[in-house]
Design a protein around this motif. Structure first.
Motif, mmCIF file in Angstrom:
data_model
loop_
_atom_site.group_PDB
_atom_site.id
_atom_site.type_symbol
_atom_site.label_atom_id
_atom_site.label_comp_id
_atom_site.label_asym_id
_atom_site.label_seq_id
_atom_site.Cartn_x
_atom_site.Cartn_y
_atom_site.Cartn_z
ATOM 1 N N PHE A 1 0.857 -1.095 0.046
ATOM 2 C CA PHE A 1 -0.138 -0.195 -0.167
ATOM 3 C C PHE A 1 0.840 1.122 -0.089
ATOM 4 O O PHE A 1 1.770 1.154 0.656
ATOM 5 N N SER A 2 0.583 2.171 -0.949
ATOM 6 C CA SER A 2 1.086 3.482 -0.739
ATOM 7 C C SER A 2 -0.082 4.440 -0.976
ATOM 8 O O SER A 2 -0.889 4.212 -1.429
ATOM 9 N N ALA A 3 0.308 5.564 -0.381
ATOM 10 C CA ALA A 3 -0.805 6.860 -0.697
ATOM 11 C C ALA A 3 -0.060 8.039 -0.960
ATOM 12 O O ALA A 3 0.811 8.260 0.149
ATOM 13 N N THR A 4 -0.303 8.694 -1.919
ATOM 14 C CA THR A 4 0.304 9.992 -2.331
ATOM 15 C C THR A 4 -0.737 11.047 -2.175
ATOM 16 O O THR A 4 -1.701 10.822 -2.970
ATOM 17 N N LEU A 5 -0.976 11.799 -1.156
ATOM 18 C CA LEU A 5 -1.953 12.773 -1.015
ATOM 19 C C LEU A 5 -2.351 13.677 -2.259
ATOM 20 O O LEU A 5 -1.435 14.094 -2.818
ATOM 21 N N ALA A 6 -3.441 13.452 -2.583
ATOM 22 C CA ALA A 6 -3.831 14.218 -3.918
ATOM 23 C C ALA A 6 -3.850 13.474 -5.095
ATOM 24 O O ALA A 6 -4.387 14.059 -6.284
ATOM 25 N N SER A 7 -3.207 12.317 -5.261
ATOM 26 C CA SER A 7 -2.933 11.594 -6.456
ATOM 27 C C SER A 7 -4.297 11.320 -7.214
ATOM 28 O O SER A 7 -4.330 11.014 -8.246
ATOM 29 N N HIS A 8 -5.393 11.353 -6.339
ATOM 30 C CA HIS A 8 -6.642 10.845 -6.870
ATOM 31 C C HIS A 8 -7.390 12.022 -7.549
ATOM 32 O O HIS A 8 -8.540 11.976 -8.261
ATOM 33 N N VAL A 9 -7.064 13.161 -6.971
ATOM 34 C CA VAL A 9 -7.846 14.519 -7.257
ATOM 35 C C VAL A 9 -8.047 14.574 -8.856
ATOM 36 O O VAL A 9 -8.985 14.792 -9.352
ATOM 37 N N PRO A 10 -6.877 14.347 -9.690
ATOM 38 C CA PRO A 10 -7.325 14.393 -11.271
ATOM 39 C C PRO A 10 -8.344 13.628 -11.697
ATOM 40 O O PRO A 10 -9.002 13.861 -12.342
ATOM 41 N N MET A 11 -8.327 12.278 -11.248
ATOM 42 C CA MET A 11 -9.260 11.272 -11.425
ATOM 43 C C MET A 11 -10.610 11.926 -11.052
ATOM 44 O O MET A 11 -11.629 11.718 -11.981
ATOM 45 N N PHE A 12 -10.934 12.312 -9.720
ATOM 46 C CA PHE A 12 -12.018 12.994 -9.568
ATOM 47 C C PHE A 12 -12.648 14.011 -10.464
ATOM 48 O O PHE A 12 -13.627 14.133 -10.852
ATOM 49 N N LEU A 13 -11.645 15.048 -10.736
ATOM 50 C CA LEU A 13 -11.994 15.981 -11.538
ATOM 51 C C LEU A 13 -12.463 15.679 -13.223
ATOM 52 O O LEU A 13 -13.268 16.197 -13.475
ATOM 53 N N ALA A 14 -11.449 14.544 -13.490
ATOM 54 C CA ALA A 14 -11.931 14.112 -14.787
ATOM 55 C C ALA A 14 -13.230 13.466 -14.846
ATOM 56 O O ALA A 14 -13.844 13.322 -16.096
#
Length: 165
Positions: free
Chosen positions: A33-46
């Motif tokens: 597991f790894s988590a990079t803060l904000a890495s899902h933000v582009p996905m949500f905006l798209a």
């Protein structure tokens, strides 16, 4: 897809590639597991742009993580392709943004857990670290993305986004 949305999709794809490269200091890694803060933000905006742009961003995310973290994390990031497409479909059907985040969270966790099975991790690490960790990370980034959505829609720079979603 019109030219404006294509440009937005390209910018979000670039952002999905750049976040893991430039914001590694915001990354936490525990086993698979790894988590990079904000890495899902582009996905949500798209998601607001539609399924095809969301897929583009998911592929970009996989490329960014392949460059920085290797095959395991890149495989997990590639699941953003399917989560983004599913979320975009739900938004097109009129489901509210908060419900989309809630509905896609377990889907995201399950997909990322399944994709790491071939890499030989224990079932405990797969289910708890990857599955549950991804769900929590998804929700945190969903909240961050909602803040960005509100800012962009108020600024009038992202007409495809409605803050009410």
């Amino acid at each position: 897809m019109n030219l404006k949305n294509l440009v937005y999709a390209a910018l979000l794809t670039a952002l999905a590639i750049v976040i893991p490269i430039s914001f590694g200091v915001l990354a936490v890694t525990v086993g698979p597991f790894s988590a990079t803060l904000a890495s899902h933000v582009p996905m949500f905006l798209a998601m607001f742009l539609g399924p095809v742009p969301a897929a583009m961003v998911g592929i970009g995310s996989a490329i960014g993580f392949l460059i920085t973290k290797g095959a395991v994390v890149a495989s997990r990031a590639f699941m953003h392709t399917f989560v983004g497409m599913f979320g975009a479909y739900l938004l097109k059907k009129g489901v509210s943004y908060s419900k989309v985040v809630a509905i896609t969270a377990p889907v995201h966790g399950i997909l990322e857990a399944l994709v790491v099975i071939p890499f030989g991790f224990t079932m405990e690490k797969i289910l708890i670290a990857v599955g549950v960790g991804t769900i929590l990370h998804h929700v945190v980034d969903g909240v961050i993305a909602f803040s960005v959505v509100k800012i962009l829609s108020k600024a009038g720079n992202f007409s495809s986004v409605k803050a009410t979603h």
